[in-house]
Design a protein around this motif. Structure first.
Motif, PDB file in Angstrom:
ATOM      1  N   GLU A 381       7.863 -32.736 -38.101  1.00 19.53           N
ATOM      2  CA  GLU A 381       7.916 -33.314 -36.767  1.00 19.53           C
ATOM      3  C   GLU A 381       9.195 -32.919 -36.067  1.00 19.53           C
ATOM      4  O   GLU A 381      10.284 -32.985 -36.635  1.00 19.53           O
ATOM      5  CB  GLU A 381       7.843 -34.845 -36.868  1.00 19.53           C
ATOM      6  N   SER A 383      11.947 -33.813 -33.933  1.00 22.82           N
ATOM      7  CA  SER A 383      12.565 -35.031 -33.413  1.00 22.82           C
ATOM      8  C   SER A 383      13.107 -34.776 -32.013  1.00 22.82           C
ATOM      9  O   SER A 383      13.621 -33.707 -31.715  1.00 22.82           O
ATOM     10  CB  SER A 383      13.692 -35.465 -34.339  1.00 22.82           C
ATOM     11  N   GLY A 428       8.178 -38.144 -33.124  1.00 19.67           N
ATOM     12  CA  GLY A 428       8.408 -36.720 -32.937  1.00 19.67           C
ATOM     13  C   GLY A 428       7.135 -35.973 -32.592  1.00 19.67           C
ATOM     14  O   GLY A 428       6.035 -36.518 -32.635  1.00 19.67           O
ATOM     15  N   ILE A 429       7.293 -34.707 -32.235  1.00 19.68           N
ATOM     16  CA  ILE A 429       6.147 -33.854 -31.921  1.00 19.68           C
ATOM     17  C   ILE A 429       5.784 -33.081 -33.171  1.00 19.68           C
ATOM     18  O   ILE A 429       6.637 -32.421 -33.753  1.00 19.68           O
ATOM     19  CB  ILE A 429       6.506 -32.869 -30.790  1.00 19.68           C
ATOM     20  N   PRO A 430       4.542 -33.149 -33.626  1.00 22.82           N
ATOM     21  CA  PRO A 430       4.185 -32.404 -34.834  1.00 22.82           C
ATOM     22  C   PRO A 430       4.279 -30.901 -34.583  1.00 22.82           C
ATOM     23  O   PRO A 430       3.890 -30.418 -33.507  1.00 22.82           O
ATOM     24  CB  PRO A 430       2.745 -32.831 -35.121  1.00 22.82           C
TER      25      PRO A 430
END
Lengths: 617, 326
Positions: A381, A383, A428-430
């Motif tokens: 992920e 952050s 977070g963004i995967p």
């Protein structure tokens, strides 16, 4: 001048185009390629397999010749507005043709591959194909026409002079690349060449060799791991480039960055080995120690100059040699005898390898991917903490122009911390991290380098000290008369320049920028010399230094491939660098109003109508 | 080796003469360009290029003869190497001259560029010629010490004094250059013109002296002498070129030039000081009195001390480092 020069450029363009490889249908490891040139296919190594049938190449070549001839005529016959209008048209046609040819090539290659796969081939036959010199020439020629159109009238010409900070390094880079290309042409054979190449094939093959050399050098920009690796190499270059630029701004020439870097590494090693405590305290202290080591090593020549008038150039060079001796003393043996008394060095790793012990966990700078929240290769992920912190910091700093400076900086820092906290709380963004990317040793020193750039910008253009420093650099006598204390300024400037160079050591020792978290004798301290090229190429501006460091980072990363594939020493990049320094020193061999601010002002005044004359930047 | 024994003193003096030679060549060369008003920090690089040119030329020329007869010794081959070093030295100096005189570049930046070039370019050439990036192939034809040329004095050369004097002809040449350059610089009209363009180019110009041409001559002469220093290092002291062969000698020579007050006799004294220090360093390095890295730093520390202690009293040529504007 441009009346004769431009037709000459068009002629050279047409001649080069006729013997250039336009496309490379396939390229195997080691540089062997199948080259498509306007007058036939050149296949120096005799590779077999299906090829795209580019029977339109001849037609396209004569079309370009016609375009170049038309452009030459326009230069010879027309002046002013009419010339500009025609050149715009021709340049646009050129750009269009370039795009069309590239598109056509890729489509035909795809068709050949699809056909082969349909017939049962296991792999596409044309795997590594690319555009080549002919197409690059067309692109540059079209751009040249457009720029000529813009600069054929006074306001446009003024633009060139006003952006001389970009024009001079760019011209120098191009000249250095041409010189480097000639060197490669002379020294290396055509890859995989067999007997019986025609003259035409020889010319095309050699030009392809030169082109491929630069394709390899600039190759890293095309992939994310390549870009990351370039950033790894750029990190110390940013520091040393800033260090040299800092000296230049005060009229000092700091050739001592290599020695300052080594002393920074020495201090960082001691801090990393012997400072106790939590990471929150030890890591900043170790970074500060690196800066201190460099600062001490820089301040000594500064003091010698201020106190005795000894020229800093010779002294900083001597300090480089002495720093290397200090390093050898510390790292090459575990025990030394001083007048018969044996002294044991506990920080040196046991054994014959010239390196220190590993520094403590608490003094290590985290990897960049870790700072972004990734744990290693594989899914993870991203952050938002770091991106948001930077965003907040920059937003407040640049939007808060009305606020008084001290408060503005505090507010920006506060916004940064806030952004970090908020970003840490948000999910977070995967994202997926490839193994290649995870193996690149880009670490937090890179972020530190960006902060150093911000510091340089802030100190030099936003504070009284920076103002005084620049005044000393431009006119020492006038600055002294205006109340600047030159002697202490000299020492301080050299100390800060040294500190910046010393910080470069954090990348190697604390950040594990090469392989391990320790001080090794193989630390590439010559990046201190590269800093000279970075500072000159970047014209001592913060953005310029950053971009120049990246450029050399890319070239040095690509240089590895050069050795593996073409058997050209990686030192070609050093040669390019020194040529760039030489050419920039000579002002790119351009007219003098590109080099000297006063002459530039006059030239601009002559160009612009009196009422609308603008201030020179 | 016992210190202050005859053997030690002979080794010290002979070593000092050998160590002084490249410094003396280079510093005398630097004197010409600095007297003409151009700083030439590129001397270090010119030494490197000269050394490379000498070693490579000798190796390439002797190879066919040696292939024919492994014991072939041809007297002119090493001198051809010396000539090549001079030619290449002049060419490299010419680059610096064009950029700093014609294009009025910052002379220190331009010199640094030449030095950087001398760190990188030899590697590329060596990789092309010999397949490695650091050393050239050993040559057979070196410039030998005197006893090889004067066999009838062999008995003399085995006495202590003879061992001191048994040096390469290039060593003799370097010391002979001291009176020669003194005469050139202070007793000929040419020398007066050279000094005048370094002191007051405007005045010299008004008297019809071509400032640019005099400065070109000064810089090119420094190329000749620094090239000789390079040839001495690669085909007289040693028998091959190694990367970074100058090892700071160009910079130390610059310090000796300042210490010697831009005067041939002063330069002789200054380079002898550095030469003796270096020879002493080499002799005590193996004895384990001090760690060898500390001893290696010694000449560089000495240079800084000399510069700091002396700089106030030395007066450089007035127009040094300033590009001339017509």
């Amino acid at each position: 001048m441009s009346r004769l020069l431009a037709p000459l450029v068009s002629l050279v363009f047409a001649l080069l185009l006729s013997v250039s490889p336009w496309f490379v249908a396939k390229r195997s490891f080691g540089g062997r390629g199948v080259l498509l040139a306007p007058f036939g296919v050149v296949n120096p190594s005799g590779a077999r397999g299906p090829l795209p049938q580019l029977d339109w190449l001849g037609v396209a070549f004569w079309g370009w010749v016609a375009l170049a001839a038309a452009a030459a005529l326009v230069f010879l016959l027309f002046e002013g507005e009419r010339r500009a209008r025609w050149l715009y048209v021709l340049g646009a046609v050129g750009l269009l043709a370039f795009g069309l040819e590239a598109l056509l090539f890729y489509r035909q290659v795809d068709a050949v591959n699809a056909a082969a796969l349909a017939e049962g081939a296991r792999r596409p036959p044309l795997k590594r194909h690319s555009l080549s010199l002919g197409l690059y020439l067309q692109l540059f020629y079209a751009l040249y026409l457009l720029i000529s159109a813009r600069t054929s009238q006074p306001p446009g010409r003024g633009l060139l002079i006003r952006y001389r900070g970009v024009v001079v390094p760019a011209v120098s880079l191009i000249l250095a690349m041409v010189a480097g290309g000639v060197l490669v042409w002379i020294l290396r054979p055509i890859p995989g060449v067999r007997e019986g190449l025609s003259t035409y094939g020889y010319l095309v093959g050699k030009l392809d060799l030169v082109t491929y050399t630069f394709q390899l050098l600039f190759g890293p920009v095309l992939s994310l791991p390549g870009l990351f690796q370039s950033a790894v190499i750029a990190t110390p270059l940013i520091f040393t480039g800033l260090s040299v630029a800092f000296g230049f701004k005060a009229g000092l020439f700091n050739i001592g960055a290599p020695g300052q870097l080594v002393m920074g590494a020495v201090f960082a090693m001691f801090a990393g080995l012997y400072l106790p405590g939590p990471k929150l305290l030890v890591l900043p202290a170790a970074i500060a120690a690196a800066a201190l080591g460099g600062a001490v090593w820089g301040a000594i020549p500064g003091w010698l100059k201020a106190r005795f008038g000894a020229h800093e150039v010779i002294n900083t060079i001597m300090m480089n040699y002495i720093a290397v001796s200090v390093m050898l003393l510390l790292l090459s043996k575990n025990e030394w005898s001083f007048f018969g008394r044996v002294v044991h060095f506990p920080f040196k790793a046991p054994g014959y390898e010239p390196k220190s012990l590993l520094i403590h966990e608490s003094a290590r700078i985290p990897m960049f991917l870790q700072m972004l929240g990734f744990k290693g290769a594989g899914p993870g992920e991203l952050s938002l903490a770091l991106p948001l912190a930077l965003l907040g910091l920059l937003l407040v700093y640049y939007l808060g122009r009305r606020i008084e400076l001290g408060r503005r900086v505090l507010a920006a820092l506060g916004a940064g911390v806030l952004g970090y906290l908020v970003g840490g709380l948000l999910p977070g963004i995967p994202a997926h991290v490839s193994a290649d990317l995870a193996s690149v040793r880009l670490n937090g020193a890179f972020v530190l380098a960006l902060f150093a750039v911000a510091f340089y910008n802030f100190y030099m253009w936003r504070t009284k000290f920076g103002y005084e420093l620049r005044a000393v650099g431009l006119a020492p006598k006038a600055a002294e008369y205006a109340g600047v204390r030159i002697t202490s300024k000299l020492v301080l400037t050299m100390a800060i320049a040294g500190a910046l160079a010393g910080l470069a050591a954090t990348h190697y020792v604390l950040g594990g920028g090469i392989d391990e978290y320790r001080f090794k004798q193989s630390i590439p301290y010559t990046v201190g010399f590269d800093g000279i090229a970075v500072a000159l190429m970047g014209q001592n501006t913060p953005i310029g230094v950053t971009l120049a460091a990246f450029l050399f980072g890319v070239l040095l990363t690509g240089g590895l491939q050069l050795n593996i594939q073409l058997g050209i020493s990686r030192e070609l990049v050093t040669v390019l660098e020194s040529l760039i320094v030489l050419f920039i020193a000579a002002g790119g061999f351009l007219p003098r109003y590109f080099v000297e601010p006063l002459l530039a002002t006059e030239a601009l005044k002559r160009l612009a109508p009196p009422a609308a004359s603008e201030e020179v930047r | 080796m016992e210190i202050f024994s005859t053997a030690f003193l002979v080794a010290l003096v002979a070593g000092a003469l050998r160590q002084t030679t490249p410094l003396l060549f280079t510093a005398l060369g630097g004197m010409f360009n600095e007297r003409s008003g151009v700083v030439n920090i590129a001397l270090e690089g010119i030494i490197n290029f000269g050394a490379l040119a000498a070693a490579v030329t000798v190796q390439l020329v002797e190879a066919p003869y040696l292939a024919h007869d492994p014991n072939a010794r041809i007297w002119w081959i090493p001198w051809l190497g010396v000539l090549a070093a001079i030619v290449v030295g002049v060419l490299v100096a010419w680059i610096h001259a064009v950029v700093s005189i014609r294009y009025r570049a910052d002379q220190i930046v331009s010199g640094t560029a030449v030095n950087m070039l001398s760190f990188g370019l030899p590697s590329i050439l060596l990789l092309f010629l010999y397949g490695n990036t650091s050393d050239s192939k050993d040559v057979v034809h070196r410039i030998l010490p005197m006893d090889a040329y004067l066999p009838f004095l062999r008995d003399f050369f085995s006495t202590p004094l003879g061992r001191i004097l048994d040096q390469s002809p290039l060593v003799y040449l370097a010391f002979l250059l001291v009176p020669l350059t003194y005469y050139l610089l202070f007793k000929t009209p040419w020398g007066l013109r050279l000094r005048s363009v370094g002191e007051n180019p405007e005045a010299a110009d008004s008297l019809g002296i071509n400032v640019f041409w005099m400065r070109y001559q000064g810089v090119l002469l420094s190329g000749v002498l620094a090239g000789l220093a390079g040839a001495y290092l690669s085909i007289s002291e040693l028998n091959h070129f190694t990367r970074l062969m100058a090892a700071g000698r160009g910079f130390i020579a610059l310090a000796a030039l300042i210490f010697g007050q831009w005067h041939p006799l002063g330069i002789l004294g200054a380079t002898l000081l550095f030469g003796f220090a270096e020879a002493f360093r080499i002799l005590i390095e193996g004895t384990g009195i001090l760690p060898s890295p500390l001893i290696q730093a010694f000449p560089f520390v000495l240079t800084m001390l000399v510069l700091a202690g002396f700089i106030g009293r030395a007066r450089p040529p007035a127009a040094i480092g300033k590009p001339y504007e017509k």
